[in-house]
Design an enzyme around this catalytic site. Structure first.
Site, PDB file in Angstrom:
ATOM      1  N   HIS A 140      43.139  30.872  35.144  1.00  0.00           N
ATOM      2  CA  HIS A 140      42.227  30.606  36.260  1.00  0.00           C
ATOM      3  C   HIS A 140      42.218  29.140  36.717  1.00  0.00           C
ATOM      4  O   HIS A 140      41.156  28.553  36.955  1.00  0.00           O
ATOM      5  CB  HIS A 140      40.807  31.039  35.878  1.00  0.00           C
ATOM      6  CG  HIS A 140      40.632  32.526  35.737  1.00  0.00           C
ATOM      7  ND1 HIS A 140      41.469  33.446  36.302  1.00  0.00           N
ATOM      8  CD2 HIS A 140      39.691  33.259  35.077  1.00  0.00           C
ATOM      9  CE1 HIS A 140      41.065  34.672  36.002  1.00  0.00           C
ATOM     10  NE2 HIS A 140      39.994  34.585  35.265  1.00  0.00           N
ATOM     11  N   HIS A 212      35.915  36.232  41.752  1.00  0.00           N
ATOM     12  CA  HIS A 212      35.640  36.697  40.388  1.00  0.00           C
ATOM     13  C   HIS A 212      34.172  37.102  40.132  1.00  0.00           C
ATOM     14  O   HIS A 212      33.588  36.703  39.113  1.00  0.00           O
ATOM     15  CB  HIS A 212      36.049  35.586  39.424  1.00  0.00           C
ATOM     16  CG  HIS A 212      36.493  36.053  38.076  1.00  0.00           C
ATOM     17  ND1 HIS A 212      35.722  36.861  37.270  1.00  0.00           N
ATOM     18  CD2 HIS A 212      37.633  35.829  37.393  1.00  0.00           C
ATOM     19  CE1 HIS A 212      36.376  37.089  36.137  1.00  0.00           C
ATOM     20  NE2 HIS A 212      37.546  36.483  36.182  1.00  0.00           N
ATOM     21  N   GLU A 356      39.316  42.093  40.658  1.00  0.00           N
ATOM     22  CA  GLU A 356      39.873  40.877  41.271  1.00  0.00           C
ATOM     23  C   GLU A 356      41.192  41.214  41.949  1.00  0.00           C
ATOM     24  O   GLU A 356      42.174  41.508  41.275  1.00  0.00           O
ATOM     25  CB  GLU A 356      40.135  39.824  40.193  1.00  0.00           C
ATOM     26  CG  GLU A 356      38.953  39.499  39.310  1.00  0.00           C
ATOM     27  CD  GLU A 356      39.410  39.072  37.909  1.00  0.00           C
ATOM     28  OE1 GLU A 356      40.208  38.128  37.802  1.00  0.00           O
ATOM     29  OE2 GLU A 356      38.987  39.697  36.930  1.00  0.00           O
TER      30      GLU A 356
HETATM   31  C1  GLA Z   1      39.735  37.572  33.980  1.00  0.00           C
HETATM   32  C2  GLA Z   1      40.620  37.915  32.846  1.00  0.00           C
HETATM   33  C3  GLA Z   1      39.841  38.193  31.617  1.00  0.00           C
HETATM   34  C4  GLA Z   1      38.867  37.103  31.327  1.00  0.00           C
HETATM   35  C5  GLA Z   1      38.041  36.785  32.537  1.00  0.00           C
HETATM   36  C6  GLA Z   1      37.220  35.563  32.362  1.00  0.00           C
HETATM   37  O1  GLA Z   1      39.078  38.670  34.462  1.00  0.00           O
HETATM   38  O2  GLA Z   1      41.437  39.006  33.161  1.00  0.00           O
HETATM   39  O3  GLA Z   1      40.714  38.329  30.528  1.00  0.00           O
HETATM   40  O4  GLA Z   1      39.567  35.965  30.907  1.00  0.00           O
HETATM   41  O5  GLA Z   1      38.856  36.570  33.645  1.00  0.00           O
HETATM   42  O6  GLA Z   1      36.483  35.556  31.224  1.00  0.00           O
END
Ligand code: GLA
Length: 391
Positions: A140, A212, A356
């Site tokens: 991210h 997100h 997402e």
């Molecule tokens: C995304 C990832 C998850 C997790 C979240 C944040 O959705 O796919 O594995 O890391 O972000 O916690």
């Protein structure tokens, strides 16, 4: 006959209540409220803006991370509740335990193997800020990704929208090129919230901006989302290794717990003995959107809470959708000064889900995945539309 003023006003008010008007007929702009959302440790103030529509739907967004803080929508009886996990002030969002609640993630949402990629024969090293299965990777956008930046807001009441801008300088978090990014949230009277990310660069780079939010459509954030009913119009998904990096295979969902082509209760198969679920500790994978509409919008997911009847559809122009079932949520994460969730609630395991839309994870290292490279002269555009209803 000429109506007197009071009759005319009454007629206009009745027309508005009946929903007989449409946006283009509105004489007044929507009102966007602005309030403080607290201060960061360095003293900068974060603001929170409220968009609302004719049906009582509201979306609260902060300029910290261009983050969606709350989304309130009615259930089948008209009861309006907040459907998002999050925090009551900017402190929680800026805290180290924030699992990207409601964030606008960038530059690269999802994981990049070993925090490394090569572009035009040059090697780039990114932060390794995540280590599922004990294997470090980039997640991210890094340590101080887009979700931890203060964005510049422009309010556009005439279209019930807010545009946030941010310039990410060359080398920020290890990524090449100065990137000018823009995110617009817009709410309409059809109970649709759009999130649109647009960006340009002055040098070749990789980009995968991701929205997100963590949803619990029941509005009761102490309950599991395992009883929500999910549909993903996807015949394939991306299996990963134990470090949650895609293997490169596009695997068929047929006959597996990854098959959501028909509406299915999330919890029905989440504990099945199936390698993908075991590696990720539940659902946390990218599904392949088989008929992407790169210049428009295609359905990416439909999720319903059977108790309240609340239903959310997600539409996008992207090639994939990550369905994450809240496997990393744990009350221990919400202990401490800045870490309790809204109303002091410590969010439990699988009490929210994320949908997402995105380019494929680790695409910068996988030649057979659709490209996530952005070059000067090109414009990146990621469109998302959330449609809320109640059945
Ligand atoms: C995304 C990832 C998850 C997790 C979240 C944040 O959705 O796919 O594995 O890391 O972000 O916690």
């Amino acid at each position: 006959m000429v109506k007197n003023t009071s009759t005319l006003l009454l007629t206009l008010a009745t027309a508005a209540l009946c929903g007989c008007g449409n946006n283009s007929m509105k004489s007044d702009p929507y009102e966007i409220l602005t309030a403080t959302f607290g201060h960061l440790e360095d003293g900068r103030e974060a603001l929170i803006y409220t968009l609302s529509n004719a049906n009582g739907v509201t979306a609260k967004i902060t300029n910290y991370g261009a983050t969606l803080v709350s989304l309130k929508a009615p259930d089948r009886d008209g009861t309006i509740e907040d459907l998002l996990h999050g925090y009551d002030s900017v402190d929680g969002y800026a805290g180290s335990k924030n699992p990207y609640f409601g964030a606008s993630v960038g530059r690269f949402g999802n994981r990049i193997k070993d925090g490394k990629f090569t572009l035009d024969c040059k090697d780039y090293i990114l932060a390794t800020n995540n280590d599922p299965g004990g294997i470090p990777c980039h997640l991210h956008g890094g340590v101080d990704g887009f979700n931890r930046r203060i964005w510049t807001a422009t309010l556009r009441p005439e279209s019930n929208a807010i545009t946030f801008t941010y310039v990410s300088v060359d080398g920020e978090e290890g990524y090449p090129g100065t990137l000018s990014a823009e995110i617009t949230y817009q709410l309409n009277d059809n109970n649709e919230l759009t999130w649109t990310a647009v960006a340009t660069t002055d040098a070749p780079t990789v980009l995968n901006m991701v929205h997100h939010p963590y949803w619990n459509l029941s509005g009761d954030h102490s309950t599991s989302i395992n009883d929500h009913i999910l549909m993903l119009p996807c015949d394939r998904y991306l299996p990963t290794n134990v470090g949650l990096i895609p293997t490169g295979e596009l695997a068929s969902v047929t006959g597996t717990p990854m098959d959501f082509t028909q509406p299915t209760q999330i919890g029905l198969r989440v504990n099945d003995q199936f390698e993908a679920l075991e590696f990720a500790g539940g659902y946390d994978h990218c599904w392949v959107l088989e008929q992407p509409n790169v210049n428009g919008l295609a359905l990416a997911a439909r999720v319903k809470d059977p108790k309240s009847g609340r239903t959310m559809e997600v539409h996008t122009n992207q090639v994939g959708v990550q369905f994450y079932g809240g496997n990393f949520l744990s009350p221990e994460d919400f202990q401490g000064e800045f870490a309790s969730g809204k109303g002091g609630l410590a969010y439990e395991f699988r009490t929210a889900l994320c949908l997402e839309t995105e380019g494929f994870p680790d695409a910068p290292n996988q030649a057979n995945f659709p490209s996530t490279v952005l070059r000067p002269g090109e414009t990146y555009e990621h469109r998302m539309l959330y449609h809320f209803s109640a059945e």
